[in-house]
Write a protein that holds these residues in place. Sequence first.
Motif, PDB file in Angstrom:
ATOM      1  N   ALA A  59      24.229 -16.987 -23.722  1.00 50.29           N
ATOM      2  CA  ALA A  59      23.431 -18.070 -24.290  1.00 50.29           C
ATOM      3  C   ALA A  59      22.411 -17.540 -25.288  1.00 50.29           C
ATOM      4  O   ALA A  59      21.983 -16.380 -25.215  1.00 50.29           O
ATOM      5  CB  ALA A  59      22.710 -18.831 -23.170  1.00 50.29           C
ATOM      6  N   ASP A  60      22.023 -18.389 -26.196  1.00 49.12           N
ATOM      7  CA  ASP A  60      20.989 -18.061 -27.177  1.00 49.12           C
ATOM      8  C   ASP A  60      19.653 -17.884 -26.454  1.00 49.12           C
ATOM      9  O   ASP A  60      19.211 -18.750 -25.711  1.00 49.12           O
ATOM     10  CB  ASP A  60      20.889 -19.215 -28.183  1.00 49.12           C
ATOM     11  CG  ASP A  60      19.982 -18.893 -29.349  1.00 49.12           C
ATOM     12  OD1 ASP A  60      19.723 -17.708 -29.589  1.00 49.12           O
ATOM     13  OD2 ASP A  60      19.551 -19.851 -30.030  1.00 49.12           O
ATOM     14  N   GLY A  61      19.024 -16.714 -26.678  1.00 55.98           N
ATOM     15  CA  GLY A  61      17.701 -16.489 -26.092  1.00 55.98           C
ATOM     16  C   GLY A  61      17.685 -15.687 -24.815  1.00 55.98           C
ATOM     17  O   GLY A  61      16.628 -15.547 -24.193  1.00 55.98           O
ATOM     18  N   TRP A  62      18.839 -15.107 -24.399  1.00 51.47           N
ATOM     19  CA  TRP A  62      18.838 -14.265 -23.210  1.00 51.47           C
ATOM     20  C   TRP A  62      18.387 -12.850 -23.552  1.00 51.47           C
ATOM     21  O   TRP A  62      18.643 -12.334 -24.632  1.00 51.47           O
ATOM     22  CB  TRP A  62      20.240 -14.186 -22.614  1.00 51.47           C
ATOM     23  CG  TRP A  62      20.643 -15.407 -21.831  1.00 51.47           C
ATOM     24  CD1 TRP A  62      19.911 -16.532 -21.629  1.00 51.47           C
ATOM     25  CD2 TRP A  62      21.881 -15.611 -21.156  1.00 51.47           C
ATOM     26  NE1 TRP A  62      20.616 -17.427 -20.880  1.00 51.47           N
ATOM     27  CE2 TRP A  62      21.822 -16.898 -20.577  1.00 51.47           C
ATOM     28  CE3 TRP A  62      23.033 -14.854 -21.001  1.00 51.47           C
ATOM     29  CZ2 TRP A  62      22.883 -17.425 -19.841  1.00 51.47           C
ATOM     30  CZ3 TRP A  62      24.081 -15.374 -20.269  1.00 51.47           C
ATOM     31  CH2 TRP A  62      24.001 -16.642 -19.688  1.00 51.47           C
ATOM     32  N   ASP A  63      17.733 -12.210 -22.584  1.00 52.88           N
ATOM     33  CA  ASP A  63      17.316 -10.821 -22.705  1.00 52.88           C
ATOM     34  C   ASP A  63      18.543  -9.921 -22.600  1.00 52.88           C
ATOM     35  O   ASP A  63      19.387 -10.097 -21.717  1.00 52.88           O
ATOM     36  CB  ASP A  63      16.324 -10.492 -21.580  1.00 52.88           C
ATOM     37  CG  ASP A  63      15.626  -9.164 -21.773  1.00 52.88           C
ATOM     38  OD1 ASP A  63      16.290  -8.194 -22.171  1.00 52.88           O
ATOM     39  OD2 ASP A  63      14.417  -9.088 -21.503  1.00 52.88           O
ATOM     40  N   VAL A  64      18.660  -8.928 -23.484  1.00 52.12           N
ATOM     41  CA  VAL A  64      19.839  -8.057 -23.479  1.00 52.12           C
ATOM     42  C   VAL A  64      19.954  -7.282 -22.173  1.00 52.12           C
ATOM     43  O   VAL A  64      21.051  -6.931 -21.741  1.00 52.12           O
ATOM     44  CB  VAL A  64      19.805  -7.096 -24.688  1.00 52.12           C
ATOM     45  CG1 VAL A  64      18.691  -6.066 -24.541  1.00 52.12           C
ATOM     46  CG2 VAL A  64      21.168  -6.422 -24.866  1.00 52.12           C
ATOM     47  N   ASP A  65      18.824  -7.020 -21.489  1.00 52.09           N
ATOM     48  CA  ASP A  65      18.892  -6.319 -20.207  1.00 52.09           C
ATOM     49  C   ASP A  65      19.687  -7.115 -19.175  1.00 52.09           C
ATOM     50  O   ASP A  65      20.276  -6.547 -18.256  1.00 52.09           O
ATOM     51  CB  ASP A  65      17.484  -6.054 -19.658  1.00 52.09           C
ATOM     52  CG  ASP A  65      16.782  -4.927 -20.394  1.00 52.09           C
ATOM     53  OD1 ASP A  65      17.469  -4.176 -21.107  1.00 52.09           O
ATOM     54  OD2 ASP A  65      15.554  -4.800 -20.261  1.00 52.09           O
ATOM     55  N   TYR A  66      19.650  -8.459 -19.293  1.00 58.87           N
ATOM     56  CA  TYR A  66      20.419  -9.276 -18.359  1.00 58.87           C
ATOM     57  C   TYR A  66      21.912  -8.974 -18.464  1.00 58.87           C
ATOM     58  O   TYR A  66      22.664  -9.161 -17.509  1.00 58.87           O
ATOM     59  CB  TYR A  66      20.232 -10.771 -18.651  1.00 58.87           C
ATOM     60  CG  TYR A  66      18.831 -11.311 -18.515  1.00 58.87           C
ATOM     61  CD1 TYR A  66      17.845 -10.618 -17.831  1.00 58.87           C
ATOM     62  CD2 TYR A  66      18.498 -12.544 -19.073  1.00 58.87           C
ATOM     63  CE1 TYR A  66      16.569 -11.125 -17.711  1.00 58.87           C
ATOM     64  CE2 TYR A  66      17.223 -13.071 -18.943  1.00 58.87           C
ATOM     65  CZ  TYR A  66      16.258 -12.354 -18.279  1.00 58.87           C
ATOM     66  OH  TYR A  66      14.999 -12.866 -18.157  1.00 58.87           O
ATOM     67  N   LEU A  67      22.361  -8.537 -19.623  1.00 64.84           N
ATOM     68  CA  LEU A  67      23.780  -8.488 -19.919  1.00 64.84           C
ATOM     69  C   LEU A  67      24.408  -7.130 -19.695  1.00 64.84           C
ATOM     70  O   LEU A  67      25.623  -6.990 -19.781  1.00 64.84           O
ATOM     71  CB  LEU A  67      24.009  -8.918 -21.378  1.00 64.84           C
ATOM     72  CG  LEU A  67      23.249 -10.172 -21.827  1.00 64.84           C
ATOM     73  CD1 LEU A  67      23.518 -10.454 -23.291  1.00 64.84           C
ATOM     74  CD2 LEU A  67      23.619 -11.356 -20.961  1.00 64.84           C
ATOM     75  N   THR A  68      23.594  -6.120 -19.418  1.00 62.87           N
ATOM     76  CA  THR A  68      24.136  -4.768 -19.282  1.00 62.87           C
ATOM     77  C   THR A  68      23.876  -4.142 -17.920  1.00 62.87           C
ATOM     78  O   THR A  68      24.719  -3.402 -17.411  1.00 62.87           O
ATOM     79  CB  THR A  68      23.526  -3.839 -20.358  1.00 62.87           C
ATOM     80  OG1 THR A  68      22.088  -3.859 -20.249  1.00 62.87           O
ATOM     81  CG2 THR A  68      23.940  -4.291 -21.751  1.00 62.87           C
ATOM     82  N   SER A  69      22.728  -4.426 -17.304  1.00 61.88           N
ATOM     83  CA  SER A  69      22.389  -3.637 -16.119  1.00 61.88           C
ATOM     84  C   SER A  69      21.716  -4.418 -15.008  1.00 61.88           C
ATOM     85  O   SER A  69      21.183  -3.818 -14.083  1.00 61.88           O
ATOM     86  CB  SER A  69      21.455  -2.486 -16.524  1.00 61.88           C
ATOM     87  OG  SER A  69      20.258  -2.990 -17.089  1.00 61.88           O
ATOM     88  N   GLN A  70      21.738  -5.758 -15.041  1.00 54.26           N
ATOM     89  CA  GLN A  70      21.050  -6.503 -13.995  1.00 54.26           C
ATOM     90  C   GLN A  70      21.959  -7.587 -13.440  1.00 54.26           C
ATOM     91  O   GLN A  70      22.653  -8.268 -14.171  1.00 54.26           O
ATOM     92  CB  GLN A  70      19.776  -7.167 -14.524  1.00 54.26           C
ATOM     93  CG  GLN A  70      18.739  -6.186 -15.031  1.00 54.26           C
ATOM     94  CD  GLN A  70      17.461  -6.885 -15.396  1.00 54.26           C
ATOM     95  OE1 GLN A  70      16.985  -7.764 -14.704  1.00 54.26           O
ATOM     96  NE2 GLN A  70      16.868  -6.497 -16.516  1.00 54.26           N
ATOM     97  N   PHE A  71      21.923  -7.732 -12.102  1.00 55.18           N
ATOM     98  CA  PHE A  71      22.568  -8.889 -11.488  1.00 55.18           C
ATOM     99  C   PHE A  71      21.819  -9.221 -10.213  1.00 55.18           C
ATOM    100  O   PHE A  71      21.900  -8.503  -9.232  1.00 55.18           O
ATOM    101  CB  PHE A  71      24.040  -8.638 -11.159  1.00 55.18           C
ATOM    102  CG  PHE A  71      24.754  -9.900 -10.764  1.00 55.18           C
ATOM    103  CD1 PHE A  71      25.467 -10.632 -11.706  1.00 55.18           C
ATOM    104  CD2 PHE A  71      24.659 -10.397  -9.479  1.00 55.18           C
ATOM    105  CE1 PHE A  71      26.085 -11.822 -11.364  1.00 55.18           C
ATOM    106  CE2 PHE A  71      25.270 -11.584  -9.125  1.00 55.18           C
ATOM    107  CZ  PHE A  71      25.992 -12.290 -10.069  1.00 55.18           C
ATOM    108  N   THR A  72      21.061 -10.304 -10.229  1.00 57.36           N
ATOM    109  CA  THR A  72      20.379 -10.817  -9.057  1.00 57.36           C
ATOM    110  C   THR A  72      20.605 -12.315  -9.039  1.00 57.36           C
ATOM    111  O   THR A  72      20.006 -13.052  -9.817  1.00 57.36           O
ATOM    112  CB  THR A  72      18.875 -10.513  -9.089  1.00 57.36           C
ATOM    113  OG1 THR A  72      18.681  -9.113  -9.253  1.00 57.36           O
ATOM    114  CG2 THR A  72      18.205 -10.960  -7.803  1.00 57.36           C
ATOM    115  N   LEU A  73      21.498 -12.779  -8.149  1.00 61.61           N
ATOM    116  CA  LEU A  73      21.895 -14.187  -8.131  1.00 61.61           C
ATOM    117  C   LEU A  73      22.293 -14.640  -9.532  1.00 61.61           C
ATOM    118  O   LEU A  73      21.957 -15.720  -9.977  1.00 61.61           O
ATOM    119  CB  LEU A  73      20.770 -15.072  -7.574  1.00 61.61           C
ATOM    120  CG  LEU A  73      20.574 -15.016  -6.064  1.00 61.61           C
ATOM    121  CD1 LEU A  73      19.521 -16.005  -5.625  1.00 61.61           C
ATOM    122  CD2 LEU A  73      21.875 -15.276  -5.323  1.00 61.61           C
TER     123      LEU A  73
END
Length: 475
Positions: free
Chosen positions: A160-174
Amino acid sequence: MRSVLALGVALVLVILGLRAPISVEERLDAVRVQLTSDQTFWGIYVQEVASGRVLAAQHAHQGLLPASTQKLLTTAAALDLLGPDFRYETVLYLNGKIEGGILEGDLILRGSGDPTFGSPSWDAPDPLRQWAQELAKQGITQIKGRIIGDDNAFDDRPYADGWDVDYLTSQFTLGLGFAVSGLSYHDNHVVLRVAATPPGMPPRVQQEPISYLHVDNRALTAARRYGEALGIERAFGSESLRLYGTVPAGYHGTLGLPVANPTRYALAAFRHYLIAAGITVEAALVDVDDLPSPPRYDRSRPLLVHASAPLKEIVQLINRRSHNFYAEQLFRTLSPDGTAEGAARRIQVFLQRQGIATQGLVIRDGSGLSRKNLVPPAVLGGLLRAMHGHPAREAFLASLPQGGEQRSTLVGRLSDVPVRAKTGSLMHVRTLCGYTTTADGRTVAFAFMANNYTLPAPRVVQAIDQMVRALHASP
């Protein structure tokens, strides 16, 4: 403190009959001023559900970051458009023939956007494992041809537009980090289990549910039993990563990592389970986007179908546990073409049909992770009032956590107040929107939104909870 003293004086004057009763807005102001300061931008909206009378409004029509209260828009619109009993269907098609236990031709795994398909967040057997076992029971011993994954229920923009790139490479919490896909499996993430080994040796790394990511393990086990400095390097869009740093002696931990290509991930898992079921797989794994033309389903026959739980159960997980991945999958489902823009338009139309003005509303995703969302408090308050009288009322209300409810985002909060509400949390954003009752038993809908604060976040949360209590105590 001056505001609290002013409220006390006002109460005395009310008792003496020298002024009108204290308004809801004054009670909320007293809490807000006492516990926060000018370091916080507040949006407040309180509306009596039965009459529609507005009891408090501050910056009510200003677009603010909603954080996860954005999920109220997504789930309400989905219940309205799809209905509480809607179920996703994922279908396995055969375009070919089966002779002598040998399947020749194409197996096509066609997704519908089901967020629960093989999800570790959902208590159900793995459908891909079940399908593989069922094909083995039918006597299939070998698969030749191709196994195709069809993710065309959604478009090919997974973020989605406006997501932090960290969300997409190294984080998964719910579902904090993930790619959205019309064919999704296991919440589109891999779990890395990391365990210490003898000092100086690389820690043991195991992937679940299958070995899918390419892991270059450069980390080491330290001799000490405290501290941790395990790091991850991963390029955007890559299925390869490097572990570096150290883990303490005796360490056992898990890392949830999003996959970059959910369709390939689902196909790889299916192949894994087919082989585990004793079937020889000589089939290429193919993304539908790599075909010269989409599959002809009028020339294929369905072999197996997996139906999800009804939507009324899915929205409970979304709102009670604030599951971002589920919310984004449901958001895209609202769109006729699987796009975020189409879903946003559907929500806009839904709100307008409820008589809610949408000026100042900007929708970029369905979960609230995007910092480009803007939602006025009056929109959320109006939505809550509309859903209280909606045909899907029971399903919507049941999805909201109650004060103090275990395994919800309100655990440890407001257990002493009759409240059902959705929380929201991003950096410099705290929100709470829901329902409570006043001292004389009236149901009110409220939206409390704090943006751009610089004081400690627990102070803001405390102020929000105190405002709920003040609202409940108001006559």
